[in-house]
Scaffold this active site. Structure first.
Site, mmCIF file in Angstrom:
data_model
loop_
_atom_site.group_PDB
_atom_site.id
_atom_site.type_symbol
_atom_site.label_atom_id
_atom_site.label_comp_id
_atom_site.label_asym_id
_atom_site.label_seq_id
_atom_site.Cartn_x
_atom_site.Cartn_y
_atom_site.Cartn_z
ATOM 1 N N TRP A 49 -37.426 15.453 15.208
ATOM 2 C CA TRP A 49 -37.119 14.185 14.545
ATOM 3 C C TRP A 49 -37.973 13.064 15.100
ATOM 4 O O TRP A 49 -38.485 12.237 14.351
ATOM 5 C CB TRP A 49 -35.622 13.871 14.633
ATOM 6 C CG TRP A 49 -34.793 14.904 13.920
ATOM 7 C CD1 TRP A 49 -33.881 15.750 14.480
ATOM 8 C CD2 TRP A 49 -34.835 15.232 12.520
ATOM 9 N NE1 TRP A 49 -33.357 16.566 13.512
ATOM 10 C CE2 TRP A 49 -33.910 16.278 12.317
ATOM 11 C CE3 TRP A 49 -35.558 14.750 11.425
ATOM 12 C CZ2 TRP A 49 -33.693 16.846 11.047
ATOM 13 C CZ3 TRP A 49 -35.341 15.310 10.165
ATOM 14 C CH2 TRP A 49 -34.419 16.344 9.985
ATOM 15 N N LYS B 35 -24.146 13.661 9.882
ATOM 16 C CA LYS B 35 -23.898 14.454 11.077
ATOM 17 C C LYS B 35 -22.540 14.102 11.681
ATOM 18 O O LYS B 35 -21.751 14.970 11.981
ATOM 19 C CB LYS B 35 -24.995 14.231 12.129
ATOM 20 C CG LYS B 35 -26.428 14.386 11.614
ATOM 21 C CD LYS B 35 -26.847 15.831 11.498
ATOM 22 C CE LYS B 35 -28.135 16.070 10.723
ATOM 23 N NZ LYS B 35 -29.249 15.189 10.974
ATOM 24 N N ASP C 51 -32.825 6.288 16.932
ATOM 25 C CA ASP C 51 -32.282 7.183 15.914
ATOM 26 C C ASP C 51 -31.049 7.855 16.512
ATOM 27 O O ASP C 51 -31.163 8.702 17.390
ATOM 28 C CB ASP C 51 -33.353 8.212 15.539
ATOM 29 C CG ASP C 51 -32.856 9.247 14.527
ATOM 30 O OD1 ASP C 51 -31.672 9.200 14.145
ATOM 31 O OD2 ASP C 51 -33.675 10.098 14.110
HETATM 32 C C1 LIG Z 1 -30.712 15.015 10.505
HETATM 33 C C2 LIG Z 1 -31.495 14.051 11.286
HETATM 34 C C3 LIG Z 1 -32.449 13.212 10.699
HETATM 35 C C4 LIG Z 1 -32.804 13.271 9.228
HETATM 36 O O1 LIG Z 1 -31.843 12.686 8.465
HETATM 37 P P1 LIG Z 1 -31.997 12.564 6.879
HETATM 38 O O2 LIG Z 1 -30.828 11.704 6.526
HETATM 39 O O3 LIG Z 1 -31.914 13.952 6.321
HETATM 40 O O4 LIG Z 1 -33.294 11.932 6.566
HETATM 41 C C5 LIG Z 1 -33.120 12.309 11.500
HETATM 42 N N1 LIG Z 1 -32.874 12.233 12.820
HETATM 43 C C6 LIG Z 1 -31.980 13.034 13.431
HETATM 44 C C7 LIG Z 1 -31.746 12.902 14.899
HETATM 45 C C8 LIG Z 1 -31.263 13.972 12.686
HETATM 46 O O5 LIG Z 1 -30.366 14.763 13.292
#
Ligand SMILES: *Cc1c(COP(=O)(O)O)cnc(C)c1O
Length: 358
Positions: free
Chosen positions: A101, A192, A168
């Site tokens: 990511w 998540k 993030d």
């Molecule tokens: C799943 C995830 C993403 C991507 O998220 P999307 O909403 O599918 O774009 C980005 N960063 C992390 C840490 C993730 O677990």
């Protein structure tokens, strides 16, 4: 039978949230209409949006100098929206590379300004969180991925720096208290630890915005959404509503501090078994282990038992423990809504499997 949901994302939500969401899909409050068929500008939905925006900040302890947005385009769109809104052409942003990511975020920066990848754990297959690195004081921001969903590592402390951290937090949002004063911005895809796919929470310190010299397309400009209280266009009403239900649930549990205690207990239960069990071995460095995503593999010499164990899991209602393709083995995602009882079920199976096969 309700199964044990260890999927990495979209992922487990509290049962009470699913029940309330189902009810609202039929009739929202006393409206006699589904939440899916009412105006996003109705007083009823405006109240949802206002509560969700306020509660996100309240749970994490952000003050009035921050704004909450519920955006679309996934966390992945933040990979480019962050530099587009925060980084001018001749400025530099620092990134720490802790896995897939962060890599995807890193790739987008060059379209907008300079990037300095100041640390990476790629050399060891992303099994740890880099710690000793210099953060240039003239950096515009420092980007981190607080929890690495794929590799199962997590920042248990955030660096001390005057550079605003952009983080993030897609896979550990609301799982613990965070030092809010260090963050210029945090963002998290809902699917998540917060709600269904379709919205991304962003909390931004207002004074960081409006400082770049480029034209930003209307929909991609944070200030557009701040000016319209996250309803410039039709927001993702259902994902926002379900996220609100989850946030209320977190608050009822005692907030993020209580979530952290429970997550520590749950993590210890599973990691202790991985460490004790002769058949399984954890893949991430102990001090950096994630309390959200727990990757593990078969001990050397026992790799041939992998598919058998996955079958055993499936036959016992344990879903989603197959590892990510680049890590292999297993990954148990144990987000906020995962119960200790479900983890105990997995642990008991691991014990039993070792008794029969080790
Ligand atoms: C799943 C995830 C993403 C991507 O998220 P999307 O909403 O599918 O774009 C980005 N960063 C992390 C840490 C993730 O677990």
């Amino acid at each position: 039978m309700k199964k044990h949901n260890f999927f990495a994302g979209p992922a487990i939500l509290p049962q009470s949230v699913l029940e309330q969401a189902s009810q609202a899909a039929l009739s929202f409050g006393d409206m006699g209409l589904s939440i899916l068929e009412i105006s996003h500008r109705s007083p009823e939905f405006t109240a949802v949006l206002e509560e969700a925006r306020a509660l996100a900040k309240e749970l994490l302890g952000f003050g009035d100098d921050y704004e909450t947005l519920f955006l679309q385009g996934g966390a992945s769109s933040q990979f480019f929206m962050v530099p587009m809104n925060l980084l001018d052409k001749d400025e530099t942003a620092c990134y720490v590379d802790t896995g897939n990511w962060s890599n995807k975020a890193i790739k987008e920066v060059k379209h907008f300004g300079n990037i300095d990848v100041i640390a990476s754990s790629k050399d060891a297959g992303y099994t740890y969180i880099p710690k000793d690195y210099e953060i240039p004081s003239n950096a515009k921001y420092l980007h981190l991925t607080s929890n690495n969903t794929i590799y199962g590592t997590q920042f248990h402390a955030f660096p001390d720096t005057n550079v605003p951290i952009v983080c993030d937090m897609s896979s550990d949002i609301f799982s613990r208290p965070i030092p809010t004063e260090k963050f210029g911005m945090i963002y998290a895809g809902a699917q998540k630890n917060m709600g269904p796919a379709g919205t991304t929470l962003a909390i931004i310190r207002k004074d960081l915005l409006g400082k770049v010299n480029r034209e930003i397309p209307t929909m991609l400009n944070y200030n557009t959404h701040i000016g319209k209280k996250s309803a410039f266009n039709t927001p993702p009403v259902f994902p926002i509503y379900v996220s609100l239900l989850t946030m209320r649930w977190v608050k009822e549990q005692g907030g993020v501090a209580a979530m952290e205690l429970y997550n520590e207990e749950k993590g210890a239960l599973l990691y202790d078994e991985i460490d004790r069990n002769p058949l399984f071995v954890g893949t991430s460095k102990k001090e950096d282990r994630s309390l959200m995503n727990v990757p593990f593999v078969m001990e050397k010499g026992y790799e041939n038992l992998e598919t058998t164990f996955l079958d055993v899991c499936k036959n016992n209602g344990i879903m989603g423990v197959k590892g990510y393709r680049t890590v292999g083995g297993f990954r148990a995602s144990i987000y906020n809504a995962m119960s200790k009882e479900s983890i105990q079920t997995l642990v008991d199976l691991m014990k039993d499997f070792a008794d029969k096969n080790a």
